[in-house]
Design an enzyme around this catalytic site. Structure first.
Site, PDB file in Angstrom:
ATOM      1  N   HIS A 227     -17.279  -3.703  -2.435  1.00  0.00           N
ATOM      2  CA  HIS A 227     -16.661  -3.102  -1.247  1.00  0.00           C
ATOM      3  C   HIS A 227     -17.465  -1.947  -0.650  1.00  0.00           C
ATOM      4  O   HIS A 227     -17.106  -1.421   0.389  1.00  0.00           O
ATOM      5  CB  HIS A 227     -15.241  -2.622  -1.561  1.00  0.00           C
TER       6      HIS A 227
HETATM    7  C1  UD1 Z   1     -11.784   3.717  -0.081  1.00  0.00           C
HETATM    8  C2  UD1 Z   1     -12.544   4.878  -0.697  1.00  0.00           C
HETATM    9  C3  UD1 Z   1     -13.448   4.360  -1.810  1.00  0.00           C
HETATM   10  C4  UD1 Z   1     -12.669   3.533  -2.795  1.00  0.00           C
HETATM   11  C5  UD1 Z   1     -11.960   2.416  -2.060  1.00  0.00           C
HETATM   12  C6  UD1 Z   1     -11.145   1.545  -2.983  1.00  0.00           C
HETATM   13  C7  UD1 Z   1     -13.121   6.685   0.859  1.00  0.00           C
HETATM   14  C8  UD1 Z   1     -14.208   7.309   1.647  1.00  0.00           C
HETATM   15  N1  UD1 Z   1     -13.413   5.518   0.291  1.00  0.00           N
HETATM   16  O1  UD1 Z   1     -12.722   2.879   0.580  1.00  0.00           O
HETATM   17  O2  UD1 Z   1     -14.006   5.478  -2.480  1.00  0.00           O
HETATM   18  O3  UD1 Z   1     -13.539   3.010  -3.769  1.00  0.00           O
HETATM   19  O4  UD1 Z   1     -11.086   3.025  -1.100  1.00  0.00           O
HETATM   20  O5  UD1 Z   1     -10.481   0.558  -2.307  1.00  0.00           O
HETATM   21  O6  UD1 Z   1     -12.042   7.241   0.765  1.00  0.00           O
HETATM   22  N2  UD1 Z   1      -7.543  -1.575   4.690  1.00  0.00           N
HETATM   23  C9  UD1 Z   1      -6.549  -2.528   4.630  1.00  0.00           C
HETATM   24  N3  UD1 Z   1      -5.441  -2.246   3.891  1.00  0.00           N
HETATM   25  C10 UD1 Z   1      -5.290  -1.074   3.242  1.00  0.00           C
HETATM   26  C11 UD1 Z   1      -6.310  -0.137   3.306  1.00  0.00           C
HETATM   27  C12 UD1 Z   1      -7.423  -0.395   4.039  1.00  0.00           C
HETATM   28  O7  UD1 Z   1      -6.648  -3.603   5.211  1.00  0.00           O
HETATM   29  O8  UD1 Z   1      -4.241  -0.878   2.579  1.00  0.00           O
HETATM   30  C13 UD1 Z   1      -8.754  -1.857   5.476  1.00  0.00           C
HETATM   31  C14 UD1 Z   1      -8.986  -0.775   6.523  1.00  0.00           C
HETATM   32  O9  UD1 Z   1      -8.410  -1.114   7.723  1.00  0.00           O
HETATM   33  C15 UD1 Z   1     -10.499  -0.716   6.597  1.00  0.00           C
HETATM   34  C16 UD1 Z   1     -10.949  -1.153   5.230  1.00  0.00           C
HETATM   35  O10 UD1 Z   1      -9.847  -1.777   4.591  1.00  0.00           O
HETATM   36  O11 UD1 Z   1     -10.988  -1.598   7.545  1.00  0.00           O
HETATM   37  C17 UD1 Z   1     -11.462  -0.005   4.427  1.00  0.00           C
HETATM   38  O12 UD1 Z   1     -10.462   0.954   4.120  1.00  0.00           O
HETATM   39  P1  UD1 Z   1     -10.791   2.528   4.000  1.00  0.00           P
HETATM   40  O13 UD1 Z   1      -9.595   3.277   3.573  1.00  0.00           O
HETATM   41  O14 UD1 Z   1     -11.482   2.983   5.218  1.00  0.00           O
HETATM   42  O15 UD1 Z   1     -11.864   2.674   2.865  1.00  0.00           O
HETATM   43  P2  UD1 Z   1     -12.274   1.748   1.628  1.00  0.00           P
HETATM   44  O16 UD1 Z   1     -13.482   0.984   1.994  1.00  0.00           O
HETATM   45  O17 UD1 Z   1     -11.090   1.009   1.097  1.00  0.00           O
END
Ligand code: UD1
Length: 379
Positions: A227
């Site tokens: 990820h």
């Molecule tokens: C975040 C953390 C990372 C951790 C990871 C575990 C930061 C900077 N990064 O990254 O350290 O390892 O979580 O998962 O805080 N999304 C969904 N559903 C959700 C949450 C997110 O679909 O419940 C989608 C969002 O819309 C986005 C993507 O997933 O497009 C990434 O989510 P985001 O919270 O930005 O960061 P992660 O890459 O998950």
């Protein structure tokens, strides 16, 4: 003592669960409220962890949702600051909170905020709290990848620079903090709360549906998670990595629970292979069941390298650095890097049965949260 506990994203939940369960035993001395920032909001990324790990419903959910790094940071800071200033109701219809006994007790302001790990919520809440004179406690403080291109590294640096009490997981973390000039009295090596959760839940791990659906056999499949932006945000890199892994697996099934960020990218690429099985993100108990019984794990996560170390499962990390070097020097982890060409030799070593066995780092013993609470009582 009035304490705020912050949780925002998936890797936070297993770190706060054992702390909360210990806090319940000292409720006459420490009053806490659990604040979910809402950074992760899907059932699969958040809700199921609360259910499986017995974490109580958050007292407040800031519901910040997805966004860019800056958008999420800004929203979390604004909403958490409002809560601390007791102006939360102006921005939210969180009726349960407004009428609760806790609201009266806290009247907005807490003595301390306890943050865990390195996600955006960790940093944003620390800043908002510190600026209002609330003390910052950082669980898993002091670790560094020295890779400033990772958002997590910036979160760690900023959080640690305003932290009052560090609860650390390794001697390397202690040393990093000393080098930064932090006073020895602020650094408390307690071990790893994520491992408290793992050891406690080991007897409860659950076979996921994929086990039967894919006819998996003990130690005869890989588990893979990817990820990190460096691996998944570019089509060419993601495809090259997966192609090499599929080749190197030598026909063994690869179970790949796909993170939402990676799923978005994969849609456009359309990778297919007979032994590659992409599935939805798993719950905690199901995921660790799969890891425990796997032949090996391939990941770019940090937390998973700690869990594989304790479960003594070989782990290949597809990153060029790690903030958890003890998983390599002591544990079962190897840093493969992000160059797809590096994968084959490690795969060969695995198939030849030449992987190291590894030991468990000091104080990763399941009793870290007890040590933290004992220490908190002395603050
Ligand atoms: C975040 C953390 C990372 C951790 C990871 C575990 C930061 C900077 N990064 O990254 O350290 O390892 O979580 O998962 O805080 N999304 C969904 N559903 C959700 C949450 C997110 O679909 O419940 C989608 C969002 O819309 C986005 C993507 O997933 O497009 C990434 O989510 P985001 O919270 O930005 O960061 P992660 O890459 O998950």
């Amino acid at each position: 003592m009035k304490l705020d506990i912050i949780a925002g994203a998936r890797p936070n939940f297993m770190k706060i669960a054992p702390i909360i369960s210990e806090l319940k035993k000292v409720s006459d001395k420490i009053q806490y409220r659990l604040i979910h920032t809402g950074q992760h909001y899907d059932k699969k990324m958040s809700g199921s962890f609360f259910e499986q790990l017995g974490i109580p419903e958050p007292d407040v959910n800031l519901e910040v949702g997805s966004g860019t790094q800056a958008e999420q940071t800004a929203r979390i800071m604004e909403r958490y600051e409002s809560l601390l200033l007791n102006r939360h109701s102006e921005q939210s219809d969180n009726a349960a909170w407004e009428s609760s006994e806790l609201e009266t007790t806290f009247n907005g302001i807490s003595d301390w905020v306890l943050v865990v790990g390195d996600v955006t919520s960790t940093m944003a809440c620390s800043i908002a709290a510190k600026k209002l004179g609330v003390g910052v406690i950082h669980v898993e403080g002091g670790i560094r990848s020295n890779d400033i291109t990772m958002p997590e590294e910036i979160n760690r640096m900023v959080t640690d620079s305003i932290t009052d009490i560090f609860y650390t997981t390794s001697e390397v973390a202690n040393e990093n903090l000393r080098k930064l000039g932090h006073d020895e009295s602020k650094i408390r090596y307690v071990g790893n709360t994520m491992i408290d959760t793992l050891l406690k839940n080991m007897p409860r791990l659950q076979k996921p549906a994929a086990w039967n659906n894919l006819s998996l056999k003990d130690k005869k499949y890989f588990v893979m998670t990817l990820h990190r932006p460096a691996n998944v945000d570019e089509e060419v890199q993601l495809k090259a990595l997966i192609d090499e892994i599929v080749k190197g697996a030598d026909g063994m099934p690869i179970v790949f629970p796909v993170h939402p960020r990676t799923a978005k990218m994969l849609k456009g690429i359309g990778i297919e292979a007979d032994n590659l099985h992409m599935i939805e993100p798993l719950g905690y108990l199901e995921f660790n069941y799969l890891v425990k019984n796997s032949f090996a794990v391939i990941t770019d996560s940090g937390g998973i390298t700690e869990e594989t170390t304790v479960m003594k499962v070989p782990c290949m990390t597809l990153r060029d650095n790690t903030e958890r070097p003890e998983t390599i020097t002591i544990g079962t982890n190897e840093l493969v890097g992000t160059n797809p060409d590096n994968i084959a030799p490690f795969m060969k070593k695995l198939h030849a049965g030449d992987w190291k066995v590894g030991e468990t780092p000091y104080l990763w013993d399941g009793e870290t949260s007890e040590r933290i609470i004992e220490d908190l009582l002395g603050l």
